[in-house]
Design an enzyme around this catalytic site. Structure first.
Site, PDB file in Angstrom:
ATOM      1  N   LYS B  88       0.861  -1.183   0.000  1.00 31.67           N
ATOM      2  CA  LYS B  88       0.000   0.000   0.000  1.00 31.67           C
ATOM      3  C   LYS B  88       0.900   1.237   0.000  1.00 31.67           C
ATOM      4  CE  LYS B  88      -4.011   1.670   2.740  1.00 31.67           C
ATOM      5  NZ  LYS B  88      -4.837   1.382   3.934  1.00 31.67           N
ATOM      6  N   SER B 163      -9.821   1.299   2.914  1.00 31.38           N
ATOM      7  CA  SER B 163      -8.959   2.155   2.121  1.00 31.38           C
ATOM      8  C   SER B 163      -7.892   1.401   1.333  1.00 31.38           C
ATOM      9  CB  SER B 163      -8.257   3.144   3.052  1.00 31.38           C
ATOM     10  OG  SER B 163      -7.386   2.455   3.928  1.00 31.38           O
ATOM     11  N   SER B 187     -10.062  -1.286   6.953  1.00 36.26           N
ATOM     12  CA  SER B 187      -9.435  -1.015   5.658  1.00 36.26           C
ATOM     13  C   SER B 187      -8.700  -2.193   5.026  1.00 36.26           C
ATOM     14  CB  SER B 187      -8.461   0.165   5.778  1.00 36.26           C
ATOM     15  OG  SER B 187      -9.181   1.367   5.822  1.00 36.26           O
TER      16      SER B 187
END
Lengths: 531, 528
Positions: B88, B163, B187
């Site tokens: 990420k 997310s 997330s």
């Protein structure tokens, strides 16, 4: 203005009582920063050479606690007789400024490492005890440098070397009642922090920053008046001057019926006055909340006990002991205990005086049983007058080194009359400058006093023979004629004769009384050396 | 020849050790897939082909050296040695970008490795690039990325969740077998559920956050995405453990069992007698019937395999959302104060300090980030702190106590839906922040309590994946892995398991609109 200030101060103090609280920020004597491993030895280093992701506040960086910094604050807490809660924690103090890289300062809000302490010190009006509300740990900010850019415009540069250095904040209760007390509190706190090794606390180098909250209230009333925070006081003297100025300024304003505002004011040393830096309307809401990146800090009671037990003798206790046990005057005790170098030299010289080594440099043949403790008053005198005198005469910041064993030898030699006081002073100065031993200096300079009865006797005989007029005066009852004759002996021995021994020998010869010449303060004369 | 991208990480590791495939081949194949489909998916913010191939060559050299040394040296290699992975874009990698999905970090190059980056490099994993995300991990759809939304590999007009949407989509689309995400309120688990893969949020303190761009410090945890539990466990094994640089990382040993979970039949057998709680509050009003059906079927399958399932109550669940939306924004309001344009990132404004702040932050942050900074700033303000932040912390304690009571009663784990619905369409929840926030209603209590939580696929509803959430006591990841492995074993032959994400063929088509174009079209009402 400064000339009129004292008298105006007195008139203000007739009607108003100052209520003062002091906040002191101190850099701690740690090797590394508060929340990262960066070195704190950034003094004089090129900008931004002592920083890392943590103290630069880079994305993703996290703080870790410097155990040593915590220990130093706990030590300071113990020294001010404060209490430490079993669990303390860290809080974020939020505000924006370019010198604060994370946009918050990690500090302690409602659970400081130490609380409810006190500090006692002397003032011209007697001893005073000030309550200390709290001592907590936080991180320092970066340094902003305002300079001219290449295009001539103003630029602000940020040096992050100081960012994240450990900082202890010590806040008093509003117990301080005068500018002198404020200065003395700051001086005593500096002495305490230095003597327990917590901070170098040099105000000029920003290692100790003093701020004062000053307000006035009508004499005899309880409620506090509007308080003004005074910053930028860069010396003890400016602390006293700034607070005196504020007392006068506030008194005049109150007398004129003005409403004081809760401002932050700066002290200008040059102009001798305070000026508004920030008004209350600009005051921050710091939005304190517990720092989620650091777990609460549990202080192990055993650790705390160890820290308490490891405290050295504190300055206040030392002053008492010097007077009560060593017989120093209050003044000498204060001067010796008031300076870390003086304290160390005094203590070490007294220690060295108990050893045979303090005798040997100047007297190789003295037997062990002749070693008696040095006279503390004499040592204190050498330390306060001669050592501090030499040190203060040197360039600012230049350290001078005096070997306690050598000072002990000098004190003993002078005390015993082996060298004169004036010669001893020269020996000390040369030792401090070159590091040479007292014995070597004495030898090189030919400073050995002549105390030997035989050698003095020969000189005395020659002087008596050469000065019949003075001898006649003496025999006619003019006792002061001995002084002249002693002077002649000193002259003929190039100042090396023991003046007391010479005087005794002269009287002995002229009076016909069989009295042995004894040097100095009565030490055995048998082993005195020849020059 | 088999398509290497369809292999799990551990299968790839097996081929690497036997010498049947090189890390370079694996990296190249996966890079090809990622580069081919990123136009349509926008799962990646950066695909570092050159760097990845260099890492792969280094891994090949390590594996070759170990092979030459003997079986013991090969065994000593981490299972992820030579295996492709995605991070990420809030994980710091020395010399690389870390935008956190924000314009305010455009151009920033991290000068250091995050703890987990170092651990992955040590393990020999091959980092292919950085994945898309909601700005500063604030969002549940990846639509709040400053670099455009990510599409769901199951339906290109739908979100992958968030997310960590890019990390989830990259694994679901076979661009990598495993990836790293972070989970502050769901997330990892929510996008895992919406993309039909496995995602785990470990116990708070299990993985160091050092070098991970923070959203909410007391809630953030790093965790793995994978297509099965074994891979997830192997990746967690690589990154977990105490790190002196993160004071909140715990000195709890990392079980080696994670490298070799029980075989399927053994895992299935271990379900017998496991005591599972089914929290009734997690079956929300308005839950999609298809989602509820899949979750209840999964629970029944576990019961059929011998697990003892009891309905339980977590009475403070209803306060979770409100509490979370005080605590998380409060911490974020401080964590994001460092983005001021002074030391890194774009600096906007005319030189005056305040003007610079206003311009840099005003233009650098997106609307959702600003909304949360304002929420958090308000909650911490003088006069409001007690009513909001302090109160929220007290409720948080109650939420945690709900879970503690169940562990005290002897439950091994809780089973619940991960989300109440399947992947939603672009734009569907953008106009209503609270509707978006509700996407995490079933996941955020787990963050508030600091517990490990996992989402595993349990079927499809209307052709879109449904996630089953497993929640454990602190440090009970091993139990969750065993439970998940058992469920995978008893459903190994389920028809839905054979179905690949249905939009992958479309994603191969270079003529497909980008997710940003698609989202814009949906917003304009041009597409139904």
């Amino acid at each position: 203005m400064s000339a009129t200030a004292p008298s105006r101060l007195e008139t203000v103090l007739e009607r108003y009582e100052p209520v003062i609280g002091i906040e002191v920020h101190c850099q701690l004597r740690t090797v590394s920063k508060m929340f990262c491993g960066c070195s704190t030895a950034y003094d004089g280093a090129a900008p931004n050479t002592h920083c890392c992701p943590v103290c630069l506040g880079l994305p993703g960086a996290l703080p870790t606690i410097n155990r040593r910094a915590v220990e130093l604050v706990l030590r300071a807490g113990a020294a001010i007789e404060g209490t430490t809660p079993p669990v303390t924690r860290w809080d974020r103090k939020n505000y924006f400024y370019p010198d604060l890289p994370k946009g918050y300062q990690i500090s302690q809000f409602d659970l400081p490492l130490a609380a409810d302490g006190r500090l006692t010190f002397d003032t011209s009006l007697g001893p005073v005890t000030i309550g200390i509300r709290r001592a907590h740990l936080e991180e320092d900010t970066a340094k902003l440098i305002h300079a001219e850019g290449t295009d001539g415009g103003r630029v602000s540069l940020v040096d992050f070397n100081r960012s994240g250095a450990p900082l202890m904040e010590i806040v008093t209760e509003p117990d301080v009642r005068s500018a002198e007390q404020a200065r003395r509190y700051a001086e005593e706190l500096q002495l305490l922090l230095r003597s327990i090794g917590v901070s170098d606390a040099d105000m000029e180098r920003g290692q100790m920053r003093v701020e004062a909250n000053v307000s006035l209230r009508p004499v005899g009333t309880e409620p506090f008046g509007t308080r003004v925070e005074v910053k930028n006081m860069n010396s003890f003297r400016s602390v006293e001057r700034a607070i005196e100025f504020e007392i006068v300024r506030q008194g005049a304003a109150l007398d004129a019926g003005e409403r004081l505002t809760q401002d932050t004011r700066g002290w200008s040393d040059d102009r001798g006055e305070t000026y508004v830096m920030r008004s209350k309307e600009d005051s921050h809401d710091y939005r304190y909340f517990p720092e989620p990146d650091l777990p609460p800090l549990r202080v192990d009671p055993a650790w705390l006990a160890e820290i308490r037990a490891g405290l050295p003798e504190l300055p206040a206790a030392r002053r008492v002991r010097y007077q009560a046990e060593l017989g120093l005057s209050a003044y000498d005790a204060g001067v010796v205990a008031g300076d870390a170098g003086a304290t160390a030299l005094f203590e070490a010289t007294m220690d060295a005086g108990r050893s045979l080594d303090s005798v040997r440099p100047l007297d190789a043949v003295r037997p062990l049983d002749a070693v008696r403790p040095l006279d503390a008053k004499q040592v204190a005198n050498w330390v306060t007058v001669d050592y501090l005198g030499l040190r203060n005469a040197g360039a600012t910041g230049s350290a001078i080194t005096v070997d306690p064993a050598q000072l002990a030898a000098i004190v003993r030699a002078v005390g015993e009359g082996a060298v004169t006081r004036a010669q001893g002073r020269q020996v000390l100065a040369e030792h401090a400058e070159t590091g040479a031993s007292a014995a070597a200096i004495v030898d090189a300079r030919g400073f050995r006093q002549i105390s030997d009865a035989g050698a003095i006797g020969a000189a005395v005989d020659a002087v008596i023979a050469a000065n019949p007029a003075a001898v006649a005066d003496y025999r006619a009852g003019k006792a002061q004629a001995v002084g002249f004759l002693v002077g002649q002996v000193m002259k003929s021995t190039k100042g090396q004769a023991n003046a007391a021994a010479a005087g005794a020998a002269i009287r002995e010869r002229l009076d016909g009384a069989p009295e042995a010449a004894t040097p100095g303060d009565g030490a055995p004369s048998g082993g005195a050396v020849e020059g | 020849m088999t398509d290497l991208t369809r292999l799990t990480a551990l299968q790839q590791a097996g081929l690497l050790r036997s010498g049947e495939v090189s890390s370079r081949e694996l990296a190249a194949t996966h890079l090809d897939a990622a580069q081919r489909q990123n136009h349509a998916l926008n799962a990646w913010l950066v695909i570092d082909r050159r760097g990845a191939l260099e890492q792969a060559d280094a891994a090949d050299a390590r594996i070759a050296a170990a092979r030459a040394e003997g079986p013991a040296a090969l065994d000593a290699l981490h299972p992820l040695a030579g295996v492709p992975i995605a991070l990420k874009d809030l994980v710091s990698v020395r010399g690389g970008q870390a935008t956190a999905g924000s314009k305010i970090l455009e151009g920033y190059r991290a000068p250091y490795d995050a703890h987990i980056t170092g651990r992955l490099k040590d393990a020999g994993a091959v980092i292919l690039g950085k994945t898309n995300m909601d700005e500063f991990a604030m969002g549940s759809s990846t639509e709040h990325s400053a670099y455009g939304p990510t599409a769901n590999p199951w339906a290109l007009d739908r979100v992958p969740g968030g997310s960590s949407g890019g990390s989830a989509a990259s694994v679901a689309a076979y661009h990598v077998p495993v990836s790293i995400g972070t989970d502050t309120g769901g997330s990892i688990r929510q996008p895992a559920a919406l993309c039909g893969i496995v995602g785990l949020k470990p116990t708070y303190g299990r993985v160091s956050r050092y070098g991970i761009i923070a959203f909410a410090s007391s809630l953030d945890q790093v965790g793995p995405f994978a297509r099965d539990t074994r891979d997830a466990a192997a990746l967690l094994h690589a990154v977990a453990g105490r790190d002196e640089r993160d004071s909140t990382s715990a000195p709890i040993p990392v079980p080696d069992a994670w490298r070799a979970l029980p075989a399927p039949d053994q895992a299935a057998a271990s379900l017998k007698g496991r005591r599972l709680g089914l929290p009734r509050e997690y079956f929300l009003d308005g839950m999609e019937p298809g989602v509820e059906a899949r979750v209840r079927e999964a629970v029944r399958a576990l019961e059929d395999a011998g697990a003892i399932v009891e309905e339980v109550s977590l009475p403070h669940t209803e306060y979770g959302l409100a509490t979370y939306y005080i605590v998380a924004p409060a911490e974020a309001s401080a964590n994001l104060a460092r983005y001021d344009g002074v030391r890194f990132g774009p600096r906007l404004g005319d030189g005056d300090v305040l003007a610079n702040y206003l311009a840099t932050r005003g233009q650098g942050f997106g609307p959702e980030v600003k909304r949360r900074i304002m929420l958090g700033t308000y909650a911490l303000s003088a006069g409001y702190y007690d009513a909001f932040y302090l109160k929220a912390q007290k409720v948080r304690t109650l939420i945690k106590a709900d879970f503690d009571a169940l562990w005290a009663q002897g439950f091994d784990a809780l089973v619940a839906p991960t989300t109440s619905g399947v992947a939603f369409r672009f734009g569907e929840k953008m106009a209503d922040p609270v509707a978006m926030y509700l996407s995490d209603a079933c996941t955020l209590p787990v963050n508030m309590a600091g517990l490990p939580g996992m989402s595993i696929p349990c079927g499809l509803s209307d052709g879109l994946p449904v996630g089953l959430q497993l929640i454990g006591a602190p440090w009970a990841e091993t139990g969750l892995f065993e439970l998940a492995c058992g469920y995978e074993a008893i459903t190994a032959d389920a028809p839905w398991r054979a179905i690949e994400p249905t939009a992958l063929a479309q994603a191969d088509d270079p003529a497909m609109p980008t997710p940003r174009q698609r989202a814009a079209a949906l917003a304009a009402g041009l597409v139904g």
